[in-house]
Design a protein around this motif. Structure first.
Motif, PDB file in Angstrom:
ATOM      1  N   LEU A 105       0.839  -1.202   0.000  1.00 12.41           N
ATOM      2  CA  LEU A 105       0.000   0.000   0.000  1.00 12.41           C
ATOM      3  C   LEU A 105       0.870   1.246   0.000  1.00 12.41           C
ATOM      4  O   LEU A 105       0.626   2.208  -0.738  1.00 12.41           O
ATOM      5  CB  LEU A 105      -0.929  -0.002   1.217  1.00 12.41           C
ATOM      6  N   ALA A 106       1.926   1.227   0.834  1.00  8.65           N
ATOM      7  CA  ALA A 106       2.777   2.401   0.930  1.00  8.65           C
ATOM      8  C   ALA A 106       3.430   2.671  -0.417  1.00  8.65           C
ATOM      9  O   ALA A 106       3.476   3.805  -0.897  1.00  8.65           O
ATOM     10  CB  ALA A 106       3.837   2.181   1.995  1.00  8.65           C
ATOM     11  N   LEU A 107       3.875   1.609  -1.055  1.00 12.41           N
ATOM     12  CA  LEU A 107       4.525   1.755  -2.354  1.00 12.41           C
ATOM     13  C   LEU A 107       3.599   2.485  -3.321  1.00 12.41           C
ATOM     14  O   LEU A 107       4.009   3.364  -4.069  1.00 12.41           O
ATOM     15  CB  LEU A 107       4.843   0.366  -2.894  1.00 12.41           C
ATOM     16  N   HIS A 108       2.330   2.082  -3.287  1.00 14.71           N
ATOM     17  CA  HIS A 108       1.403   2.703  -4.238  1.00 14.71           C
ATOM     18  C   HIS A 108       0.952   4.075  -3.792  1.00 14.71           C
ATOM     19  O   HIS A 108       0.676   4.933  -4.610  1.00 14.71           O
ATOM     20  CB  HIS A 108       0.214   1.773  -4.464  1.00 14.71           C
ATOM     21  N   MET A 109       0.839   4.281  -2.486  1.00 16.76           N
ATOM     22  CA  MET A 109       0.380   5.597  -2.030  1.00 16.76           C
ATOM     23  C   MET A 109       1.424   6.650  -2.325  1.00 16.76           C
ATOM     24  O   MET A 109       1.110   7.802  -2.544  1.00 16.76           O
ATOM     25  CB  MET A 109       0.092   5.562  -0.527  1.00 16.76           C
ATOM     26  N   LEU A 128      -3.867   9.068  10.756  1.00  9.82           N
ATOM     27  CA  LEU A 128      -2.715   8.271  11.188  1.00  9.82           C
ATOM     28  C   LEU A 128      -2.240   7.399  10.028  1.00  9.82           C
ATOM     29  O   LEU A 128      -1.047   7.342   9.710  1.00  9.82           O
ATOM     30  CB  LEU A 128      -3.128   7.385  12.370  1.00  9.82           C
ATOM     31  N   LEU A 129      -3.213   6.689   9.385  1.00  9.13           N
ATOM     32  CA  LEU A 129      -2.818   5.783   8.310  1.00  9.13           C
ATOM     33  C   LEU A 129      -2.236   6.552   7.137  1.00  9.13           C
ATOM     34  O   LEU A 129      -1.268   6.123   6.511  1.00  9.13           O
ATOM     35  CB  LEU A 129      -4.035   4.952   7.863  1.00  9.13           C
ATOM     36  N   ILE A 130      -2.818   7.725   6.825  1.00 17.44           N
ATOM     37  CA  ILE A 130      -2.285   8.514   5.707  1.00 17.44           C
ATOM     38  C   ILE A 130      -0.848   8.901   6.015  1.00 17.44           C
ATOM     39  O   ILE A 130       0.067   8.719   5.207  1.00 17.44           O
ATOM     40  CB  ILE A 130      -3.150   9.772   5.475  1.00 17.44           C
ATOM     41  N   GLN A 131      -0.634   9.417   7.232  1.00 19.88           N
ATOM     42  CA  GLN A 131       0.712   9.870   7.594  1.00 19.88           C
ATOM     43  C   GLN A 131       1.701   8.717   7.471  1.00 19.88           C
ATOM     44  O   GLN A 131       2.781   8.862   6.935  1.00 19.88           O
ATOM     45  CB  GLN A 131       0.738  10.403   9.038  1.00 19.88           C
ATOM     46  N   ILE A 132       1.318   7.551   7.973  1.00 17.86           N
ATOM     47  CA  ILE A 132       2.282   6.462   8.016  1.00 17.86           C
ATOM     48  C   ILE A 132       2.548   5.905   6.629  1.00 17.86           C
ATOM     49  O   ILE A 132       3.682   5.620   6.262  1.00 17.86           O
ATOM     50  CB  ILE A 132       1.800   5.382   8.987  1.00 17.86           C
ATOM     51  N   LEU A 133       1.480   5.783   5.849  1.00 16.15           N
ATOM     52  CA  LEU A 133       1.686   5.210   4.523  1.00 16.15           C
ATOM     53  C   LEU A 133       2.377   6.189   3.581  1.00 16.15           C
ATOM     54  O   LEU A 133       2.873   5.792   2.533  1.00 16.15           O
ATOM     55  CB  LEU A 133       0.340   4.763   3.936  1.00 16.15           C
ATOM     56  N   MET A 134       2.384   7.476   3.951  1.00 12.61           N
ATOM     57  CA  MET A 134       3.095   8.444   3.111  1.00 12.61           C
ATOM     58  C   MET A 134       4.599   8.441   3.403  1.00 12.61           C
ATOM     59  O   MET A 134       5.371   9.093   2.726  1.00 12.61           O
ATOM     60  CB  MET A 134       2.550   9.857   3.340  1.00 12.61           C
ATOM     61  N   MET A 135       4.984   7.769   4.471  1.00 12.64           N
ATOM     62  CA  MET A 135       6.408   7.768   4.840  1.00 12.64           C
ATOM     63  C   MET A 135       7.100   6.635   4.085  1.00 12.64           C
ATOM     64  O   MET A 135       6.483   5.625   3.766  1.00 12.64           O
ATOM     65  CB  MET A 135       6.570   7.484   6.338  1.00 12.64           C
ATOM     66  N   PRO A 136       8.401   6.797   3.843  1.00 15.97           N
ATOM     67  CA  PRO A 136       9.136   5.701   3.220  1.00 15.97           C
ATOM     68  C   PRO A 136       9.169   4.506   4.178  1.00 15.97           C
ATOM     69  O   PRO A 136       9.253   4.682   5.387  1.00 15.97           O
ATOM     70  CB  PRO A 136      10.544   6.254   3.028  1.00 15.97           C
ATOM     71  N   GLN A 137       9.095   3.301   3.627  1.00 17.35           N
ATOM     72  CA  GLN A 137       9.115   2.102   4.467  1.00 17.35           C
ATOM     73  C   GLN A 137      10.526   1.531   4.454  1.00 17.35           C
ATOM     74  O   GLN A 137      11.207   1.672   3.447  1.00 17.35           O
ATOM     75  CB  GLN A 137       8.136   1.067   3.925  1.00 17.35           C
ATOM     76  N   PRO A 138      11.044   0.806   5.412  1.00 19.07           N
ATOM     77  CA  PRO A 138      10.426   0.659   6.730  1.00 19.07           C
ATOM     78  C   PRO A 138      10.560   1.938   7.540  1.00 19.07           C
ATOM     79  O   PRO A 138      11.507   2.691   7.382  1.00 19.07           O
ATOM     80  CB  PRO A 138      11.232  -0.478   7.333  1.00 19.07           C
ATOM     81  N   LEU A 139       9.609   2.142   8.408  1.00 19.84           N
ATOM     82  CA  LEU A 139       9.461   3.375   9.177  1.00 19.84           C
ATOM     83  C   LEU A 139      10.308   3.293  10.439  1.00 19.84           C
ATOM     84  O   LEU A 139      10.494   2.218  10.983  1.00 19.84           O
ATOM     85  CB  LEU A 139       7.978   3.447   9.557  1.00 19.84           C
ATOM     86  N   ARG A 140      10.803   4.456  10.902  1.00 21.69           N
ATOM     87  CA  ARG A 140      11.529   4.437  12.180  1.00 21.69           C
ATOM     88  C   ARG A 140      10.532   4.558  13.309  1.00 21.69           C
ATOM     89  O   ARG A 140       9.553   5.283  13.217  1.00 21.69           O
ATOM     90  CB  ARG A 140      12.501   5.601  12.258  1.00 21.69           C
TER      91      ARG A 140
END
Length: 1897
Positions: free
Chosen positions: A1499-1503, A1549-1561
């Protein structure tokens, strides 16, 4: 009435000859009709009413003119004149209107109806129903077995604790409530309990006066229509024409039907009209000049004629009522005299069938020559309207409407009698019509619908029997019916047989066309008075036996010896059904009246005529003494009649058996065919009939099957027992072995040649013969057992084979087919016996397993004492059931420690014999049997081939039976020297088994093939000094030939009977047995034996135990053994135990035996025969050892395999068992490994997931609406069961979210709205995995192989569906695993000491960085391709409507919203699976096999392909103060953005997290959570402020303002709350009209505690989701806690709550705040956005602030306790779409919607309603309760499965399709399992039987 009748003809002449003129009444409207009617009524009321009567007649003549309407089709011109151009319809309606007006005499018709109803004296219900109606039957209240009640009467009566059931009517019926002839008065309902006739006033004369005048004309008019409409064409009238006429008459018949419903007063008028002979004569005689009437009369006569009926001239007083008629001569109009009449009448019949049945025809003429029969079949005379109406009803093949009208009249007693007589008079004609009918099924149902109402009433049946010869008619008609399909019997003597049997291939038998007749016959025989007449009438009995003999020997099977039969005929179904219904059921009916001593005479009659019929049959088939080889018929109804009446005579009537038995010769004949069947059964099971196809096995099974056995095999065995008890035992025994073809096997020689059997069949035939003997000698069903003992034995046998459900037990225990006969299943004796012999095992539920039914299992003491293998063998349909019973018995003995090894079937003591049958035991004491037993023991000991343990077991069983029943006549020590028995005295001296056991046999002379080993040995013996001469004298036994013996005996008996005359006729029987040529030369050899039965037994003991001298007589140690021989030790055990038991019994019975046993034991026995045994034994021992080793190896392997499977099952199937299992780790946890390693379950290689060869997780994607079903109250909704209860879905989670989104979209900018909420409450995509991984390229080739493998159905490979190659769990996609390392993970989690401000900046930068991935999307790798394709899969999983919420279709915001909502859906669902809170901590299954980590990556990749413009990014609004606020609000024409306080924090929360590069700190995650918590807290305060009242607000504002300047003001909830209130009150948010204010106010007095509680509850959902997320992203465990401390524990786990805080601090929520900027400034900024909005929309502004976030867990609807409440409401409910009552109604258990299953009426674009609803309500998952079946059906996407039922009866069983109709009660456990599977989305994994539904449900 006479006055009115005279001018009829004249009036008819006037009105009838020319077309009627349109006179005044027809132009005037209804008003004129009313006036005319009133005038006529007045005229008729005068004392002199001639004028009125004439006027009325003239009017009726004109209105009710039969010529007009139906002629309308032809000559439309004239007809239309009257009706005003309306064609036939209009004229008919007009006529009906006239009738209604006239009946009402000028008043309103409705009022008239009401007035008549008031005088209804009927105390009967009499409601008539048609097929498929749901009715009830109560056996406790019923007198007649056919009694039935409508639902209303049933529910209004009191039937608690009764044996009742609900049933779907097959043929239609009528309610018997109020009829004390059919049911007990205690069962009447409240309406019909009062005998109301007493207090009903008398009917005023003038009320029904007009009816008496009008109705005769109306009915005559109807009859004329019927005559007109029936054209007797050359060919059979087509269905269509008849139906057309009936459609035209629909309104008339309906009008009559409505009249009958007006109650008793109107019915009695109708009865008068229908039965009045004068009226009929005047109107229909066809005299006078009226052309129309004449023509109609002619048509009537033609119709009579063509039906093969004659109409006697009026001058002949001729009718069924006058018995004299039988002898009078027939005057036949139109064709020849009486004898030929029948033949001609039949000619039409003969054309239907092929011409090959000349014989049948010849036979028929012979049978029906008597004039009595002739008149029954051929003469009809109608004397009243009723009679002719019935005639036409039959002619038109019983139209439903007519039937209903005729039945609706039945509550009128006078009518009932008249109608019954009429029905009987037409009986023969009805059956003729039925035979020719094309629609015989429907017609049969309608006939029975009528007859069951008439014949169930004993009083009526008796009256008709006496006055109308009902029995004669029925028997004659039955004979006549069967005669049409007779063929020559091929049994025995094919060429010369004179016997005829029915041809089972005929339609008449195949389609069961005869059943209405037979069912009526059985019905009337159930009445004592009628049955007595039948049993007294010798003529009838003779005719009946004649009828039964048509079935004797039908469906003959001939054994195919060469080719396999080409075509397997299925005629045997018809044959068995015919014997059961046409022969056995009437027999049981008659037997039920022969129960007491007084009825002896009846039994004698039946037995006498039965024997005569049997004698005729033997003569007809030319039977001498040998049955023809290789043929068998299972149908011997004459034998069975004879047997059953014999049994009854001895058991109930105390008759002397011998007085009913024929001579010996007849007994010998009688036993032949039943014995032939027993032998054939053995042959069939030995596969000797295999070339005849499967159907022969089917016959063998049906013969013993529970519905047939007590009418077939039981009487056969009983008859054989009777024959055995009266015939010479040696003859009988030798017959048995000859019949079973094993005579040649019974030789001492080790080799023999069997001329009639192949070697491979010998063993099973020998087993068959011995088993048959054991059954014959041990079965006591008809020889002295009482009914209760029989029931108990049957029940034990069934339960021993398998545990049984209550209903299958009822079905398997042969009930007496006649319902009036005592043992009814469900009767008290059944229940009490059941509870005595069995324990109830309640249904168990293994999660994920199949659902069990409630079962009954035998009690331990039943296994211990009552298990009877003989009964089990007799009753098993499948041979495997015997094995199953033995296995269960073995298991019981092992478990209870009674016997460790492999036990033999136990020997069971029998009930004592009835004295009449004592002779049966002589079989056990005859030399022939002893020789056979001796021979077999010897052969077993010598290891001859073809002998099994089963043979030995049966041999020992027979010996033991003989010892138990020792012969009385022989004194023990005496040795009888018989005269004629010289032939085998050299074998045994006497016939008593006890003494024969010790008799030593030294030498035996045998016939052996020349190659036999015996010869070589014997030649030496011959040369020895002994010399043969010496041998000869020492009494060598001679060759014993069973066959010769039997022949000799037979001749003796015949000579004794002095039937020399017969002997002349008897042909010499060629000996079929020695086929010359084929046999090798036999020579005689002499064997040295020197054994007795006792010595053989002792040696056997040694052989079985494998030790020398193993037998030691127990009485040498303990002499008491002989005194009380009953030692329980020997009850269970194997062969050794059996031998010991027998030797003990032999010793007990004779001192001499005891001595001889001791002597034998003293001699040390040498090894048995040395030459052969040693090697063989060695071989067997080696074999045994090898086998044992192999077994052990296998056990080991299996155990290993099982443990592997177990550990795997635990991990794979822990859907419901969160405890005891090992997590199946997707990643390995060793820190030193740099990359995660995956195992591919297809190729078995391990390795990391790489760019080029990615690994994926097996997942199932499914759309789900479970979240949307959450409600805010914990009480589940109830399923509506009345019109008032309806379910409105506005309070579900899905509806609330929908409303919120559309509200936002009305006032705010679309793109911003789509970021402010989550979707997926309905149709969200849920991803679940079994935890197994595979290479994506391996998966592709796996899918390819599945595509080519066509076998696997149940899932669709084209849709990407497959099952996990390892655990077979259903899946439809693969989630690529992102290449990543574990070590990094650990680095990321290091705590850092950066300040909050730095972190906020970092987060912002990271979000702004476009696609900062280690993998750049531009370079297409395998991984990125897979990521894209799986994203496509995820999108396609749900329907478009659940993805697109944007106003501009296809906008990128939509995809963005959809993607983060997928994450939200999965987190929320996991929360629900954990029970809605995180109190239970980390131990949840969902965590172990979660794929959220992989899903997040994708999901993050696509978001990150979508960037949010930096100024719109909510992160800025949360963390920075915007200077120029007005710039945003300046441009009015653009819609504003959604105020941040209206945003859903969890979505942010989900928007913020999925907008961050993975893996998250980890630190970034904590930072985001902290920032969002401040917003959440402010939202909570705002919502709280809106909830409070005006006073609350001012108080709060005040207290907070005081403390604003204290040091920790930013963390004080009072200060913040007061600030929020003051900010918001600047707008118009709080100030609306006071009136509305009152409605909003919650009457809560807010205390600081309750406010804190509110705030915590508001924040908890967010904290839970954040904690779950943290758990999945960083692998941290979830802490477990108490419910009340959940908030503080989660807050500290997320790092919001500083650790040094005491958790008992009361106002903890504010302490979690960590404001990124000055609190008061940012709150001001947030509130100002709301102020701007509430300026214009205060109401909506307020609604949006209060977010209801407290959702309870989703539940299915609550169901009522009793299924009947659902059924009664829904099965008659009309569908809201098509307003019809659905054929298959169903109701959705999620939302309560009522739908038509498979209904074409509600189909939309090729989707049926259930499938459509499953898509709308559950996004492709539907759970429906099928009302008519009580079963639940699951629809999942394109597949469906039957789930089972959550309603069980009192015995814990489902009742699918409500076949049994017993009351059903909810099973809470099952319903919980269903709900659990729904919530956890595991339908696909747990239910196995899925099939495609093709949108047709």
């Amino acid at each position: 009435m006479a006055a009115a009748a005279a001018p009829a003809a004249a009036a008819a002449a006037v009105g009838g000859s020319q077309p009627p003129q349109p006179e005044e009444p027809e132009q005037g409207p209804a008003l004129d009709k009313a006036a005319t009617a009133a005038h006529l009524k007045a005229a008729l009321s005068r004392p002199d009413n001639r004028a009125g009567a004439e006027e009325l007649q003239a009017l009726l003549e004109r209105v009710l003119n039969a010529e007009r309407p139906l002629a309308g089709a032809a000559g439309g011109g004239e007809a239309a004149g009257g009706g005003g151009g309306g064609g036939p319809g209009a004229a008919e309606e007009d006529a009906l209107e006239w009738c209604k007006c006239l009946l009402a005499g000028g008043g309103g018709y409705e009022e008239f109806c009401a007035a008549v109803r008031a005088y209804d004296p009927a105390a009967l219900c009499g409601l008539v129903w048609t097929a498929n109606f749901v009715a009830y039957r109560c056996r406790t209240c019923g007198i007649s077995p056919c009694m039935s009640l409508c639902a209303e009467c049933f529910h209004q009566g009191d039937h608690t604790g009764h044996d009742f059931n609900m049933f779907r009517s097959q043929a239609g019926g009528a309610c018997d409530c109020g009829d004390s002839n059919v049911m007990r008065e205690s069962g009447f309902c409240r309406r019909h309990q009062i005998k109301s006739s007493s207090n009903i006033p008398c009917v005023p004369k003038d009320l029904l006066m007009m009816s008496e005048f009008v109705l005769p004309r109306f009915i005559f008019c109807l009859i004329q229509y019927l005559r007109e409409g029936y054209n007797e064409p050359a060919d059979i009238p087509s269905e269509k024409d008849l139906n057309k006429v009936l459609q035209l008459l629909e309104p008339q018949i309906s009008f009559l039907e409505d009249l009958t419903k007006m109650g008793g007063a109107m019915r009695s008028v109708l009865t008068q009209v229908l039965t009045n002979q004068q009226n009929y004569k005047d109107l229909t005689s066809g005299l006078g000049e009226n052309a129309c009437a004449k023509k109609s009369h002619e048509k009537y006569l033609i119709a009579l004629k063509s039906s093969g009926l004659t109409y006697p001239e009026d001058k002949l007083v001729y009718g069924m009522q006058e018995p004299a008629a039988g002898t009078s001569t027939l005057v036949v109009q139109g064709f020849a005299g009486s004898p030929g009449a029948l033949g001609q009448a039949e000619s039409s019949d003969e054309e239907d069938q092929d011409g090959s049945q000349g014989l049948g025809k010849r036979k028929r003429v012979k049978l029906s020559s008597g004039t009595k029969d002739q008149s029954i079949m051929d003469v009809l005379k109608h004397k009243s309207f009723l009679e002719e109406l019935l005639f036409w009803t039959i002619k038109y093949e019983f139209p439903q409407k007519m039937v209903t009208f005729l039945l609706n009249m039945l509550p009128d007693q006078e009518y009932k009698v008249a109608f019954t007589k009429t029905f009987v008079q037409h009986y023969a004609f009805i059956m003729k019509t039925l035979k020719k009918s094309h629609e015989s099924d429907t017609m049969s149902n309608r006939i029975v619908h009528i007859s069951v109402q008439l014949f169930s009433n004993e009083e009526l049946a008796r009256q008709v029997t006496e006055e109308c010869q009902l029995l004669d008619i029925m028997v004659t008609v039955l004979l006549y019916m069967m005669e049409s399909c007779l063929i020559k019997s091929e049994l025995q003597d094919e060429e010369n047989s004179l016997h005829v049997v029915v041809n089972c291939g005929e339609a008449l038998l195949k389609n069961n066309t005869y059943w209405p007749l037979v069912s009526d016959f059985i019905n009337i025989l159930s009445h004592q008075s009628v049955a007595k007449r039948f049993l007294e009438d010798h003529g009838l009995l003779v005719t009946w036996m004649n009828f039964v003999s048509f079935f004797q020997g039908m469906n003959l099977n001939k054994r195919e010896l060469n080719e396999h039969v080409e075509f397997e005929s299925q005629t045997y179904y018809a044959a068995f059904a015919a014997e059961l219904e046409a022969c056995a059921q009437p027999m049981w009916g008659l037997l039920s009246h022969c129960k007491v001593r007084e009825t002896q005479e009846y039994t004698r009659n039946v037995v006498r005529y039965c024997l005569e019929a049997l004698q005729d049959w033997f003569d007809a088939i030319n039977f001498v003494d040998e049955p023809a080889p290789n043929q068998v018929t299972f149908h011997l109804p004459l034998h069975r009649y004879y047997a059953m009446f014999l049994s009854k005579a001895v058991k109930c009537q105390e008759l002397d058996l011998d007085s009913l038995l024929p001579d010996q010769e007849m007994l010998m004949k009688l036993m032949v065919h039943p014995l032939q069947i027993q032998a054939s059964l053995a042959e069939i099971h030995s596969n000797m009939w295999v070339r005849n196809g499967l159907q022969i096995k089917g016959q063998a099974m049906t013969y013993v099957q529970s519905h047939f056995c007590n009418s077939m095999i039981d009487p056969d065995i009983y008859l054989l027992q009777v024959c055995a008890s009266r015939l010479d035992p040696d003859y009988f025994i030798s017959s048995v072995f000859e019949r079973f073809k094993v005579v040649d096997l019974l030789t001492m020689a080790s080799q023999h040649h069997n001329t009639v059997l192949d070697v491979e069949h010998e063993r099973s035939m020998l087993e068959g013969a011995l088993t048959f003997l054991v059954i014959l000698l041990s079965l006591r069903l008809h020889l002295g057992m009482s009914d209760d003992e029989i029931l108990r034995a049957e029940m034990v046998a069934q339960l021993c084979m398998n545990d049984r459900t209550h209903s299958s037990l009822l079905d398997l225990i042969p009930e007496n087919p006649n319902p009036k006969s005592g043992i009814i299943p469900g009767s008290y004796s059944f229940e009490s016996v059941l509870s005595a012999v069995a324990d109830f095992k309640a249904p168990v539920f293994e999660p994920g397993g199949s659902m069990q039914q409630g079962m009954y299992t035998p009690k331990a003491e039943v296994w211990d004492q009552e298990f009877d293998p003989v009964m089990v063998i007799l009753r098993t349909v499948y041979r495997r059931d015997v094995q199953s019973a033995m296995d269960r018995y073995t298991a019981f003995l092992k478990q209870s420690g009674k016997f460790p090894g492999n036990p033999w079937p136990p020997y069971k003591k029998r009930t004592s014999l009835h004295p009449s049958y004592k002779g049966l035991m002589r079989l056990l004491h005859c030399k022939t049997l002893h020789i056979v037993l001796f021979t077999l023991l010897y052969k077993i000991l010598m290891d001859h081939q073809n002998l099994s343990e089963h043979v030995l077991c049966m041999v020992l069983y027979l010996i033991e039976l003989g010892l138990e029943n020792s012969a009385e006549d022989d004194s023990e020590e005496e040795v009888s020297m018989g005269g004629p028995e010289r032939c085998h005295d050299s074998w045994f001296p006497g016939s008593n088994l006890v003494s024969n056991m010790r008799h030593f046999i030294n030498y035996v002379r045998v016939r052996v093939p020349e190659t036999a080993p015996e010869l070589k040995r014997d030649s030496l013996a011959g040369t020895s000094s002994d010399g043969l001469g010496a041998l000869q004298n020492s009494g060598t036994a001679q060759v014993f030939s069973l066959v010769a013996e039997r022949r000799k005996k037979f001749q003796e008996i015949i000579n004794r009977n002095n039937s020399e005359a017969n002997q002349a006729v008897r042909p010499k029987i060629p000996s079929k047995w020695s086929a010359p040529g084929s046999a090798p030369q036999l020579t005689t050899a002499i064997l040295e034996i020197k054994e007795s039965i006792l010595s053989l037994l002792i040696k056997l003991h040694h052989k079985l135990s494998g030790k020398q001298n193993s037998y030691y007589p127990p009485w040498l140690d303990d002499i008491d053994v002989l005194i009380q021989p009953e030692i329980p030790k020997y009850n269970h055990g194997d062969g050794i135990t059996a031998v010991e038991r027998i030797l003990l019994k032999a010793a007990v019975q004779s001192r001499m035996n005891q001595r001889i046993i001791e002597e034998i034991c003293r001699k040390v026995t040498p090894p048995v025969p040395p030459r052969k045994v040693t090697s063989a034994e060695k071989k067997t021992l080696d074999k045994e050892e090898r086998r044992q080793k192999a077994r052990e190896r296998q056990q080991k392997l299996l155990a290993e395999f099982a443990s592997r499977q177990k550990s795997f099952m635990e991990t794979a199937m822990d859907v419901d068992s969160p405890e005891n299992d090992i997590p199946m780790e997707i990643t390995t946890a060793e820190p030193q490994v740099s990359e995660a390693v995956y195992d591919c379950v297809i190729c078995g290689q391990s390795g990391p997931s790489s760019e080029d060869r990615p690994t994926g997780l097996v997942v199932l994607l499914q759309a789900s609406s479970v979240l949307g079903q959450c409600r805010d109250n914990a009480e589940p909704k109830k399923l509506p069961i009345t019109e008032e209860e309806q379910i409105y879905p506005w309070d579900t989670c899905a509806a609330v979210h929908d409303v919120r989104l559309s509200l936002l979209q009305r006032y705010f900018k679309d793109s911003s709205c789509l970021l402010a909420v989550s979707i997926g409450w309905e149709g969200g995509v849920y991803v679940q995995t079994c935890g197994h991984t595979l290479h994506i390229d391996c998966h592709k080739s796996y899918m390819e192989s599945l595509r080519n493998d066509q076998v696997l159905q149940g899932f669709s490979v084209d849709k990407g569906e497959f099952t996990c190659p390892l655990c077979r769990q259903f899946a439809n996609s693969v989630l690529p695993c992102y290449p990543g390392s574990n070590v990094e993970n650990n680095l990321w989690q290091r705590p850092s000491n950066k300040s909050t401000q730095d972190l906020i900046k970092e987060v912002e930068e990271l979000q702004g960085r476009p696609g900062a991935f280690p993998v750049s999307i531009s370079s297409e790798t395998n991984l990125s391709k897979e990521m894209e394709s799986v994203m496509k899969d995820i999108k396609n999983t749900t329907q478009k409507k659940y993805r697109d919420y944007s106003k501009t279709p296809g906008s990128p915001d939509n995809d963005f919203l959809f993607m983060y909502s997928v994450a939200r859906t999965n987190l929320e669902l996991e929360l629900i699976h954990r029970g809605g809170s995180l109190c239970s901590g980390g131990a949840s299954t969902a965590g172990k096999r979660s794929c959220l980590n992989q899903l997040f990556h994708i999901l993050a990749l696509h978001m990150r392909l979508y960037t949010i413009d930096s100024e719109y990014n909510p992160w800025k609004k949360l963390t920075q103060l915007v200077e120029d606020m007005n710039s945003q609000l300046g441009n009015e024409e653009q819609q504003p953005e959604v105020p941040i306080l209206y945003h859903d924090v969890t979505s942010l929360l989900l928007i913020q997290i999925l907008m961050m590069p993975q893996p998250l700190r980890k630190e970034h995650f904590t930072c985001i959570v902290k920032v969002l918590f401040t917003l959440l807290y402010t939202q909570a305060l705002a919502a709280l402020s809106v909830k409070g009242s005006e006073e609350d607000r001012s108080a709060w504002k005040h207290t907070g303002a005081l403390r604003k300047n204290t040091c920790d003001a930013e963390k004080s909830y009072e200060v913040l709350l007061s600030f929020v209130i003051s900010e918001l009150s600047k707008g118009k948010l709080y100030c609306e009209e006071g009136a509305q204010e009152c409605t909003m106010v919650s009457p809560i007095a807010w205390s600081p505690e309750s406010m804190e509680k509110y705030v915590q509850a508001f924040c908890l959902p967010f904290l839970r989701i954040s904690s779950l997320l943290q758990h999945h992203l960083f692998g941290e465990d979830l802490p477990s806690c108490q419910e009340e401390e959940e908030f503080s524990v989660l807050a500290s786990c997320l790092g919001l709550l500083p650790t040094f805080y005491q958790t008992d601090h009361p106002f903890i929520s504010a302490s979690c705040l960590d404001w990124p900027v000055a609190a008061f400034d940012i709150i001001t900024q947030w509130c100002s956005e709301i102020r701007a909005f509430t300026e214009r929309h205060a109401e909506q502004g307020k609604a949006l602030l209060i977010q209801e976030s407290r959702w309870k867990l989703p539940h299915l609807l609550q169901l009522p306790e009793n299924y009947n409440t659902i059924f009664q409401y829904y099965h008659r409910k009309t569908c809201s779409v098509c307003t019809k009552v659905p054929k298959d109604p169903a109701v959705c258990l999620v939302c309560g919607t009522f739908v038509c299953l498979k209904g074409l009426c509600c189909k939309q674009q090729s989707y049926c309603e259930c499938v459509l609803h499953s898509q709308n309500c559950g996004a492709g998952t539907g759970i429906f309760l099928l009302i008519n079946a009580s079963v639940i059906i699951i629809i999942r996407g394109h597949r469906f499965c039957l789930w089972g039922s959550v309603y069980l009866d009192a015995h814990g069983e489902e009742d699918r399709d409500l076949r049994r109709g017993k009351p059903l009660y909810i099973c809470e456990e099952r319903y919980r399992v269903l709900e659990q599977q729904w919530v956890s989305h595991t339908f696909d994994h747990i239910n196995k039987r899925w099939g495609p539904h093709y949108n047709g449900l």
